[in-house]
Design a protein around this motif. Structure first.
Motif, PDB file in Angstrom:
ATOM      1  N   HIS A 170       4.774  18.492  -2.730  1.00 58.52           N
ATOM      2  CA  HIS A 170       4.960  17.078  -3.041  1.00 58.52           C
ATOM      3  C   HIS A 170       5.483  16.282  -1.848  1.00 58.52           C
ATOM      4  O   HIS A 170       5.236  15.082  -1.757  1.00 58.52           O
ATOM      5  N   TRP A 218       2.744  14.538  -0.280  1.00 63.82           N
ATOM      6  CA  TRP A 218       2.132  13.412  -1.006  1.00 63.82           C
ATOM      7  C   TRP A 218       2.843  12.097  -0.722  1.00 63.82           C
ATOM      8  O   TRP A 218       2.265  11.013  -0.855  1.00 63.82           O
ATOM      9  N   LEU A 247       0.161   8.413  -1.139  1.00 66.93           N
ATOM     10  CA  LEU A 247      -0.094   8.085  -2.549  1.00 66.93           C
ATOM     11  C   LEU A 247      -1.278   7.132  -2.717  1.00 66.93           C
ATOM     12  O   LEU A 247      -1.975   7.170  -3.722  1.00 66.93           O
ATOM     13  N   PRO A 285       6.453   3.214  -8.350  1.00 69.57           N
ATOM     14  CA  PRO A 285       7.317   4.141  -9.095  1.00 69.57           C
ATOM     15  C   PRO A 285       7.891   3.445 -10.329  1.00 69.57           C
ATOM     16  O   PRO A 285       7.964   2.222 -10.387  1.00 69.57           O
ATOM     17  N   THR A 331       7.097  10.241  -5.355  1.00 75.04           N
ATOM     18  CA  THR A 331       6.485   8.973  -5.747  1.00 75.04           C
ATOM     19  C   THR A 331       7.468   7.814  -5.674  1.00 75.04           C
ATOM     20  O   THR A 331       7.126   6.690  -5.984  1.00 75.04           O
ATOM     21  N   LEU A 371       0.756  13.443 -10.297  1.00 71.21           N
ATOM     22  CA  LEU A 371       1.421  12.287  -9.695  1.00 71.21           C
ATOM     23  C   LEU A 371       1.438  11.095 -10.626  1.00 71.21           C
ATOM     24  O   LEU A 371       2.373  10.294 -10.619  1.00 71.21           O
ATOM     25  N   LEU A 375       4.042   7.324 -11.763  1.00 71.11           N
ATOM     26  CA  LEU A 375       3.630   6.036 -11.215  1.00 71.11           C
ATOM     27  C   LEU A 375       3.201   5.124 -12.350  1.00 71.11           C
ATOM     28  O   LEU A 375       2.615   5.575 -13.326  1.00 71.11           O
TER      29      LEU A 375
END
Lengths: 483, 280, 315
Positions: free
Chosen positions: A133, A136, A140, A151, A178, A473, A477
């Motif tokens: 993660h 990431w 994103l 987020p 995130t 993910l 989000l």
């Protein structure tokens, strides 16, 4: 040379000297350990030894943890670029790898799972989740989830006792990547590795308040779920509690993901690679004492191989080494709590009273602690309670089928839909079956495999959303197309 | 002025490819914008809903198995049928809602174009939202979107036809079947749309349309244990809490949407991950 | 010959017998072997396992440069692996080319090693590329010279092109030559059969044809006795026992170089075929350098500190 009676392995205990367990723990709020007011004991389920006193968070602690998370979200975390957030996650992953042995020993002491599993599965996978993660965090916009995602803010995360550190990583890593901040509550009986993780956050110099850990029981969890300062709830646990949470947040704008129960079918076709299938059955339901939501707890055998498979399965089950979880050669450790043991015993009695034929591997249990032998029930049908209810223990129900379609129908005949197993050497049948099965994770010619890149989660009453992979993910989000 | 007496249409429900009356025998009056009586519409009951769910469940497996190409053609065929009846729908919307002809034309045009847009999604979904996951081990691991099952929907009051199509189409694109409650105040073009569906190639039971009252039907949709998902975009916000509470009994996936967006399709798809060893 | 009633000697019956075998999933077999490799063998178990492993070693020299002197030295070591410690058991056998068999036998007998067998590699070892007449003569030479064990190679070319009956018949003929008194080990060269499906098939073929032992490798090809290959063969002997009530032995050879490797093999035996196989009559390890590492580990356990190669004999 005489034939030896047995190659009994001498005890090979892992040393517990590597961990220091404090007599009392507090909560981790705003980057600091804060003393608790009330406490409850946490025990080693293999010995019933009290390991430490864990703080019970009430409203004041939950309020201050959520306030700390909100402050961190507003003042630091949401202002940080994805690149910098990612670097914190990489740091955490590395520190977890450095302290892997400590985590493994502590997990085994607190949870009762074999050191071989905490060492080879839980802890390495937990670190891998952070590493995955981390990458990431600054990518994103390429995740295919739309261009206007944001987020949620503060995530409340409630995790179970079966994989304490691993479930923490499944929750915390994607939330931080995130851009959310978190308030996490570990399970009542397994708080210690989460509290060690708090030290890792300190070592990683994670900004204060980005991760807050409050310990406690269901009442603490309810305070988090119902708190107006929470934007997102992530829960792993029973379907029963999952529904309570779903109802509790229904009138609010909180986003929710749920990772709940299962009653997975593990389907063995007559052309399967039998020896590997036997391993898959064993790994499917006896891994982690069967305390696995995706456990292959319903074995579906094609009728023409029932005798062969059961005979081999019993021979194999008799070789499962049950006992001291700290022994490196132990395959099946302690049941996590007395309460869970009673539940397993109760459902096993139901299985017998409903006419299931019970067979348990012969085991010598330690004098203290909570133990249950690997057990199978044959002669089980879809109408038996043990074929419908999640037992969450080392108990396998054996059912049979005649045709592939019958296997699918039986496998799908459950309100759950978390996972399923298929064992066959025929490619087209495998792909057909994997399409037919109504479950979020299908293991073909393998079982109970996990990876941070691989989305995990269920259909139907097994939950909402996925964890892991690109798909996971979206749970953290908003702006992904629906509310 | 002709002396001919008009032959008026009887508006019924659309369940399992047929046009039954409500089993309850109940109707409600629909009037146009000037308050003139137009028609008696079926006031669907919870038992009509139950029948519609049975039909939708029975149709789901076959619809799901239809190839993405086939599903796309079926949805495109709906657009063709609607296009061929443009004039009728423009007239109906103008008369029934009192809107201008230009606005009615725009709505019908949007409906046709929206259906064409959705038709093209069927065979793109898995390639855009699926994944080959690079797990750390000798395993082939992929994730694909898959139909969720039977989805209920409450269409918004306005725009009544476009809103209905925005409720139905994203649900069926991915292999789900649908039971939708049409706009309560302006359900006539919805039921005319059912005629379009009946003459296109949509298999029976894939789309089921009810007319009636939201506060009567929505709670039964929410609590129905054989409904997997629920689009509540057409419900007032104050009822969402109670609906979500009722839906928690089988952990129904309940969403509301603000626009026609691929997310609307994906919301009612499950993601399935499959593992297989790679070896000799 | 009855072939345990499993086949009648015809190609059709052999194909049916082999066709009924289930497949082997490579990743699953690898994972099982890897899991068993994590077993931690300590203290008294380790001591027991080291001595058991020593007694299972087929101490091997198969070099073009082998001489009577080299073979005699090997024999001496086989009988008394640690000259300073008579507690150490003798190895199971010495394993040599057939022209060295008589030399080995005479020397063993002359030093009190009558209990140590002499195994001869045979049938155009290591390739198996010769006429049947040559293979028979090769074996007969070894038997005449006093071999108590014959380690024959199968014709991998025949196996890979599907001539199972050809492979079967070669084993049957060598079995006849050996009679009942001489142990027949059948070498598959698993590194050339490549797949575990083939290993399983070869195992069942050889067992039905009359093998006393099935053996992984010649030592001339890598990979050789990898843990998953041995696992698959142990599963085969276990299943064959269920079918016939007869226990067939297993001999991994090649690549087992140290105590850790050897203990992993014993764990595989214990948890796959079962403890009944933990005897030199049913499990052997073909090796040369392994023996010294076992001896050094044994010294460490006795003395409490690590040993040096200077304290074990080089041959």
């Amino acid at each position: 040379m005489e034939t030896p009676v047995n190659f009994d392995y001498a005890p090979a205990p892992e040393s517990r000297a590597i961990v220091t367990i404090k007599p009392t723990y507090g909560h981790f709020i705003a980057g600091k350990f804060v003393a608790g007011r009330k406490h409850f004991p946490t025990i080693n389920p293999a010995t019933e030894e009290v390991l430490s006193q864990i703080a019970l968070a009430g409203k004041a602690e939950v309020d201050s943890a959520i306030a700390a998370a909100r402050k961190a979200y507003i003042t630091t975390w949401s202002k940080l670029s994805g690149k910098e957030r990612g670097k914190y996650l990489f740091r955490i992953a590395r520190i977890m790898q450095e302290r892997a042995r400590e985590f493994a020993v502590l997990e085994t002491l607190d949870n009762g799972k074999p050191i071989r599993e905490s060492r080879d599965v839980d802890v390495p996978l937990a670190a891998a989740h952070f590493f995955y993660h981390a990458g990431w965090a600054d990518k994103l916009e390429f995740a295919g989830l739309g261009t206007s995602t944001k987020p949620h803010g503060v995530a409340g995360q409630i995790i179970p006792w079966n994989f304490p550190l691993l479930m923490l990583s499944w929750k915390v890593a994607p939330a931080l990547a995130t851009g959310n901040t978190v308030v996490l509550k570990p399970a009542e009986s397994t708080s210690l590795t989460a509290l060690l993780f708090a030290e890792v956050c300190q070592q990683a110099e994670l900004p204060a308040g980005v991760v807050n850990i409050v310990t406690g029981d269901g009442s603490t969890g309810a305070l988090i779920v119902n708190h107006p300062g929470i934007d997102k709830i992530a829960f792993t646990g029973s379907t029963e509690v999952g529904k309570i949470i779903a109802r509790a947040v229904a009138p609010t704008h909180k986003s929710v993901t749920l990772e709940l129960g299962g009653k997975a079918a593990n389907i063995i076709f007559d052309d399967a690679a039998i020896d590997e299938a036997i391993e898959g059955i064993v790994n499917g339901v006896f891994f982690n004492q069967g305390h696995v939501c995706c456990a292959g707890s319903r074995l579906l055998l094609q009728e023409n191989i029932v005798d062969e498979v059961l005979e081999k399965l019993k021979v194999r089950m008799a070789k499962i080494r049950v006992g001291d979880p700290m022994d490196k050669n132990t395959d099946l450790g302690a049941i996590n709590s007395k309460e869970q043991l009673l539940k397993i015993q109760d459902l096993s009695r139901v299985g017998e009273s409903e006419g299931g034929a019970r067979w348990s591997a012969p085991c010598d249990f330690p004098k203290k602690g909570f133990w249950f032998a690997p057990t199978i029930f044959t002669g089980v049908t879809q109408a038996h309670r043990i074929a419908r209810e999640e037992i969450f223990g080392p108990v396998l129900s054996v059912l049979t089928f005649r045709t592939p379609q019958e296997a699918m129908d039986k496998a799908n005949n459950t309100p759950f839909g978390l996972s399923a197993g298929i064992w066959s050497e025929k490619g087209s049948r495998i792909l057909w079956a994997s399409q037919q099965l109504r479950a979020g994770v299908i293991w073909v010619n393998t079982f109970n495999k996990f990876d941070p890149t691989s989305p995990f989660g269920g259909y139907k009453e097994s939950g909402w959303g996925r964890e892991g992979g690109r798909h996971g993910l979206s749970a953290y989000l908003k702006g992904v197309g629906h509310e | 002025m002709s002396n001919r007496i008009d032959v008026k249409k009887t508006y019924k429900l659309f369940i399992n490819g047929a046009f039954p009356r409500s089993e309850s025998g109940r109707t409600y009056e629909i009037k146009n914008a000037n308050g003139v009586f137009i028609a008696n519409l079926c006031l669907a009951s919870r038992k009509d809903l139950k029948d519609a769910v049975v039909a939708a469940r029975a149709a789901q497996s076959r619809w799901n198995k239809a190839s993405a190409y086939n599903k796309g053609q079926v949805i495109y065929r709906i657009a063709e049928m609607l296009e061929s009846r443009r004039a009728q729908f423009v007239d109906e919307i103008t008369v029934f809602t009192g809107t201008t002809k230009i606005k009615a034309q725009k709505e019908v045009t949007d409906c046709v174009d929206r259906l064409v847009w959705y038709a093209g999604w069927t065979d793109k979904l898995s390639s855009l939202t699926g994944a080959l996951n690079p797990v750390a081990g000798p395993y082939y691991n992929f994730t694909l979107p898959e139909s969720m099952g039977v989805i209920a929907a409450i269409a918004p009051e306005t725009p009544s036809l476009l809103g209905l199509i925005d409720a139905i189409a994203p649900i069926i694109v991915g292999g789900n079947t649908v039971v939708v409650l049409a706009s309560t105040k302006a359900p006539l073009s919805a039921m005319s749309f059912a005629e379009v569906l009946a003459t296109s190639d949509v298999p029976v039971g894939v789309i089921n349309i009810l007319t009636g009252k939201k506060d009567e039907i929505a709670p039964w949709m929410a609590s129905h244990m054989d409904i997997d998902g629920f689009d509540i975009s057409g419900l007032d916000a104050q009822s969402h809490g109670a609906i979500r509470i009722a839906g928690a009994e089988n952990l129904k996936r309940i969403f509301r949407f603000k626009s026609a967006d691929p997310g609307r399709i994906l919301a009612f798809l499950e993601n399935k991950t499959v593992w297989h060893p790679i070896g000799l | 010959m009855s072939f345990y009633g499993l086949v009648d000697g015809t190609e059709a019956s052999l194909k049916k017998y082999l066709g009924a075998l289930s497949g082997v999933d490579q990743v699953g077999a690898d994972a099982r072997a890897a899991m068993l490799a994590t077993r931690s063998i300590k203290t008294s178990s380790k001591r027991w396992a080291i001595d058991t492993a020593i007694s299972m070693v087929d101490l091997t020299t198969l070099e073009g440069a082998d001489t009577p002197g080299k073979v005699q030295a090997l024999c001496t070591k086989a009988v008394r692996p640690d000259p300073m410690n008579s507690d150490v058991p003798s190895v199971g056998a010495v394993c040599v080319y057939n022209d060295m068999v008589r030399i080995a036998r005479i020397h063993l007998d002359s030093i009190g090693g009558e209990h140590v067998g002499v195994a001869a590699v045979s049938t155009a070892f290591p390739s198996g590329r010769a006429s049947m007449a040559v293979k028979i003569q090769d074996t007969q030479d070894a038997l005449d010279a006093g071999a108590s064990e014959i380690d024959m190679v199968i014709d991998r070319g025949a196996f890979l092109r599907g001539d199972y009956i050809g492979v079967f018949n070669e084993i049957v003929q060598i079995r006849k030559l050996c009679g009942t008194g001489v142990h027949l080990k059948v070498i598959f060269e698993t590194g050339e059969l490549v797949t575990y499906d083939n290993v399983r098939k070869a195992s069942f073929l050889a067992m039905a044809a009359g093998a006393d032992f099935i053996k992984t490798s010649t030592g001339k090809v890598t990979p050789a006795a990898t843990p998953p290959v041995v696992l698959v063969m142990l599963e085969a002997v276990r299943d064959f026992y269920t079918m016939t009530n007869t226990r067939i032995g297993v001999k991994p050879a090649g690549g087992i170089k140290n105590t850790k490797d050897a203990l992993k093999q014993l764990v595989l035996v214990n948890e796959t075929a079962g403890p009944e196989w933990l005897t030199p009559t049913l499990f052997r390890i073909g090796a040369s350098s392994l023996l010294n590492d076992l001896l050094m580990q044994r010294m460490k356990m006795d003395d409490g500190y690590y040993a040096s190669p200077a304290y074990v004999t080089i041959d």
